[in-house]
Design a protein around this motif. Structure first.
Motif, mmCIF file in Angstrom:
data_model
loop_
_atom_site.group_PDB
_atom_site.id
_atom_site.type_symbol
_atom_site.label_atom_id
_atom_site.label_comp_id
_atom_site.label_asym_id
_atom_site.label_seq_id
_atom_site.Cartn_x
_atom_site.Cartn_y
_atom_site.Cartn_z
ATOM 1 N N ILE A 3 0.879 -1.177 0.000
ATOM 2 C CA ILE A 3 0.000 0.000 0.000
ATOM 3 C C ILE A 3 0.911 1.220 0.000
ATOM 4 C CG2 ILE A 3 -1.766 1.297 1.250
ATOM 5 C CD1 ILE A 3 -2.718 -1.298 2.487
ATOM 6 N N ASN A 5 1.727 5.354 0.063
ATOM 7 C CA ASN A 5 1.111 6.593 0.530
ATOM 8 C C ASN A 5 1.025 7.571 -0.635
ATOM 9 O OD1 ASN A 5 3.562 7.982 0.285
ATOM 10 N ND2 ASN A 5 4.160 7.495 2.386
ATOM 11 N N ASP A 163 -4.512 8.567 2.185
ATOM 12 C CA ASP A 163 -3.998 8.144 3.497
ATOM 13 C C ASP A 163 -4.989 8.430 4.624
ATOM 14 O OD1 ASP A 163 -1.773 7.568 2.021
ATOM 15 O OD2 ASP A 163 -0.743 9.424 2.521
ATOM 16 N N LYS A 184 -5.770 1.655 -1.452
ATOM 17 C CA LYS A 184 -5.350 2.819 -0.671
ATOM 18 C C LYS A 184 -5.820 2.621 0.767
ATOM 19 C CE LYS A 184 -5.589 5.694 -4.797
ATOM 20 N NZ LYS A 184 -5.996 4.672 -5.778
ATOM 21 N N LYS A 185 -5.015 3.147 1.669
ATOM 22 C CA LYS A 185 -5.304 2.962 3.104
ATOM 23 C C LYS A 185 -6.743 3.357 3.454
ATOM 24 C CE LYS A 185 -3.356 4.562 7.475
ATOM 25 N NZ LYS A 185 -2.321 5.414 8.075
ATOM 26 N N HIS A 189 -10.483 1.641 6.360
ATOM 27 C CA HIS A 189 -10.905 2.147 7.675
ATOM 28 C C HIS A 189 -12.394 2.482 7.629
ATOM 29 C CE1 HIS A 189 -7.000 2.473 9.759
ATOM 30 N NE2 HIS A 189 -6.567 2.357 8.523
ATOM 31 N N SER A 218 2.913 -0.667 4.982
ATOM 32 C CA SER A 218 1.547 -1.219 4.977
ATOM 33 C C SER A 218 1.346 -2.132 3.775
ATOM 34 C CB SER A 218 0.510 -0.106 4.910
ATOM 35 O OG SER A 218 0.652 0.743 6.006
ATOM 36 N N GLN A 409 -6.517 -5.295 11.112
ATOM 37 C CA GLN A 409 -5.135 -4.892 10.857
ATOM 38 C C GLN A 409 -4.205 -5.720 11.742
ATOM 39 O OE1 GLN A 409 -6.302 -0.848 11.922
ATOM 40 N NE2 GLN A 409 -8.033 -1.745 10.804
ATOM 41 N N TYR A 419 -3.296 -5.424 6.176
ATOM 42 C CA TYR A 419 -4.757 -5.298 6.188
ATOM 43 C C TYR A 419 -5.374 -6.566 5.618
ATOM 44 C CZ TYR A 419 -4.581 -0.232 7.019
ATOM 45 O OH TYR A 419 -4.395 1.008 7.550
#
Ligand SMILES: NC(=O)C1=CN([C@@H]2O[C@H](COP(=O)(O)OP(=O)(O)OC[C@H]3O[C@@H](n4cnc5c(N)ncnc54)[C@H](O)[C@@H]3O)[C@@H](O)[C@H]2O)[C@@H](O)CC1
Ligand SMILES: Nc1ncnc2c1ncn2[C@@H]1O[C@H](COP(=O)(O)OP(=O)(O)O)[C@@H](O)[C@H]1O
Ligand SMILES: [K+]
Length: 495
Positions: A3, A5, A163, A184-185, A189, A218, A409, A419
């Motif tokens: 992943i 940034n 991010d 992408k991060k 979430h 990541s 995670q 992830y």
């Protein structure tokens, strides 16, 4: 899969343009062409399209896509903001728009031009977003979000940052996101992922050299990663090759928890499974997990944890939170030096006796759900902050922390984060965490390293839940169904 940034995503584009080499306009064409193929395959033949195009390269992707859809005889309109300068490649693609495609200025946009059959494509902002979104796009995005049409975002929903750290207060809510080359991060979430819909990663031919060399912390625990970890079971073998797994817990009223852990432990392949539990779990254990051996650990609660030579321990499901249980845990930890897994009540006991943590063997695995994590290490305002705290605590205490979530995670003490992308909301039920404990403990017994056991175990857990949906729904799925599906997971892996 790595992943990247936001800076690395930009660097990757630039490196590709310079070293492949490829003109940036052709890279944009590739992104648009892959997006076009996806839409042609996934939209209804009678659907028409409206593409909202910003002034940067994300907008450029959208303008190129409009041309390609029109060339495929699809009805398409574009909305642009003439009030602002376009990037070089966006201008080129604006000039290439065929005359048959209507171009509407964003300040003239009204929802009346959108029909029920219109697919909305969001190409307003990509990874270049740098502040709160102003007009005219704020109004447009509000309108888009109020409509019930399908929304497909290019690269990421406009207004979100890759991010998750510079989101605009207004952002598009997508049904599908076509992400270019990488996850992408922000997709993983809960606060932001909920706006991304289903994620589809499209290959846009970025430089393999850059991707191989870039250093990231990541990762996505994808199939490729898991297949690297998985060790096929050799035929010339006996139970001694597959270790001893010991699951500890199950106080009166919570015996089911430890039985679930024990049952799945055997299913995942441990050579020998021990259920270390109070007497009150004895007959149920015999009935439900006859393959496991029972270790007496007390009458109605855990009073002492027997040491089984060479056993790998998973402690916590239904363990109880009494002072007696705490003392039993402390005594065990004082005499044990190999990595173990700690879950549920065992973790909660640490919240009130933080010094216990110093006795946990280095490289052990903690598997808290968000509430358990907050109890242990303090509350966080959101999941991004919780992850940062978990990284700090993992390093400080030299432990691996499995932060359980929709996208769990796995936070390693080395600073790496994996992830998970398997699993579904059918797991959002009591018993699921106990099953995860049993799976990881079984892998530890089979000599997977703690890092491998945590990544692989979380993946197996989610994959079993996904495969179990064939005969169940997310509502009806039980922890026991997840256990019964473990076999399908290994069959999938060995195909
Ligand atoms: N050649 C390349 O580098 C490639 C880039 N690609 C696309 O390019 C995108 C990145 O392009 P850009 O760097 O141009 O960035 P964006 O297109 O995401 O947006 C940047 C533009 O929007 C403006 N802007 C940023 N934040 C704003 C805000 N809050 N309110 C109003 N205006 C704002 C900037 O001043 C700039 O004009 C990627 O997400 C991807 O879609 C793809 O075409 C693949 C190839
Ligand atoms: N919506 C969801 N999507 C995917 N996985 C989920 C979801 N909800 C829960 N899970 C998984 O189920 C497990 C729940 O663990 P936990 O909360 O400890 O359950 P319990 O202790 O009740 O068994 C975790 O592995 C978590 O990642
Ligand atoms: K976008």
């Amino acid at each position: 899969m790595k992943i990247l940034n936001v800076n690395q995503l930009r660097e990757c584009d630039q490196f590709t343009i310079k070293n492949k080499p490829i003109f940036s306009i052709n890279l944009m064409e590739k992104a648009a062409s892959e997006s076009c193929q996806w839409l042609l395959k996934n939209a209804n033949p009678s659907d028409d399209f409206i593409i909202f195009c910003g002034n940067g390269n994300n907008g450029g992707d959208g303008l190129a896509l409009a041309r390609l859809l029109a060339q495929n005889n699809r009805k398409v309109k574009v909305v642009v903001n003439y009030g602002k300068k376009f990037s070089k490649d966006a201008v080129t693609n604006l000039q290439r728009i065929p005359e048959t495609v209507p171009i509407i200025d964003a300040s003239d946009f009204t929802r009346g031009i959108i029909r029920n059959s219109t697919v909305i494509v969001d190409a307003i902002f990509g990874i270049g977003l740098n502040k709160n979104i102003g007009q005219p796009w704020e109004n447009v995005i509000t309108e888009i979000n109020n409509l019930s049409n399908r929304v497909v975002s290019l690269d990421l929903p406009s207004g979100l940052s890759p991010d998750g750290d510079k989101d605009s207060s207004i952002h598009v809510k997508a049904n599908d996101t076509l992400s270019f080359h990488f996850y992408k991060k922000t997709f993983f979430h809960s606060e932001t992922g909920i706006n991304c819909g289903r994620i589809h990663v499209l290959d846009v031919d970025l430089s393999a050299t850059y991707i191989n060399e870039v250093v990231v912390s990541s990762f996505v625990a994808d199939d490729a990663e898991v297949k690297r970890i998985y060790k096929a079971r050799p035929e010339f073998s006996h139970k001694g090759h597959f270790g001893k797994a010991v699951v500890v817990g199950g106080s009166y009223g919570k015996t089911g928890a430890i039985l679930l852990a024990g049952r799945v432990c055997a299913r995942v392949g441990a050579g020998l499974t021990f259920i270390s539990a109070p007497e009150c779990a004895y007959s149920a254990s015999l009935m439900q997990v006859p393959e496991a051996m029972f270790e007496f650990a007390g009458a109605r609660e855990i009073e002492a944890i027997n040491v089984i030579e060479d056993g790998e321990y998973g402690i916590g499901p239904g363990f109880g939170r009494t002072e007696t249980a705490r003392l039993a845990l402390e005594n065990f930890l004082r005499g044990h030096s190999r990595p173990i897994l700690l879950d549920a009540d065992a973790l909660t006991l640490f919240s009130s006796h933080f010094n216990l943590l110093s006795w946990v063997p280095k490289d052990s695995i903690l598997t808290p759900h968000p509430k358990e994590f907050d109890r242990l290490f303090g509350a966080s305002p959101n999941s991004f902050a919780r992850l940062e705290l978990a990284k700090e605590m993992a390093k400080k205490h030299q432990l691996n922390i499995v932060l359980k979530d929709h996208h769990t995670q796995i936070v390693l003490h080395t600073g790496e984060v994996y992830y998970n992308v398997t699993g579904n909301s059918g797991l959002a039920k009591g018993g699921s965490g106990d099953v995860l404990t049993g799976i990881i403990t079984s892998l530890l017994a089979q000599k997977y390293s703690p890092k491998e056991a945590a990544i692989f175990g979380v993946w197996i857990h989610g994959k079993a839940a996904d495969l179990a949906l064939k005969g169940q729904s997310k509502e009806s799925l039980l922890a026991s169904d997840v256990i019964e599906s473990v076999g399908k997971v290994f069959n999938y892996l060995s195909k």
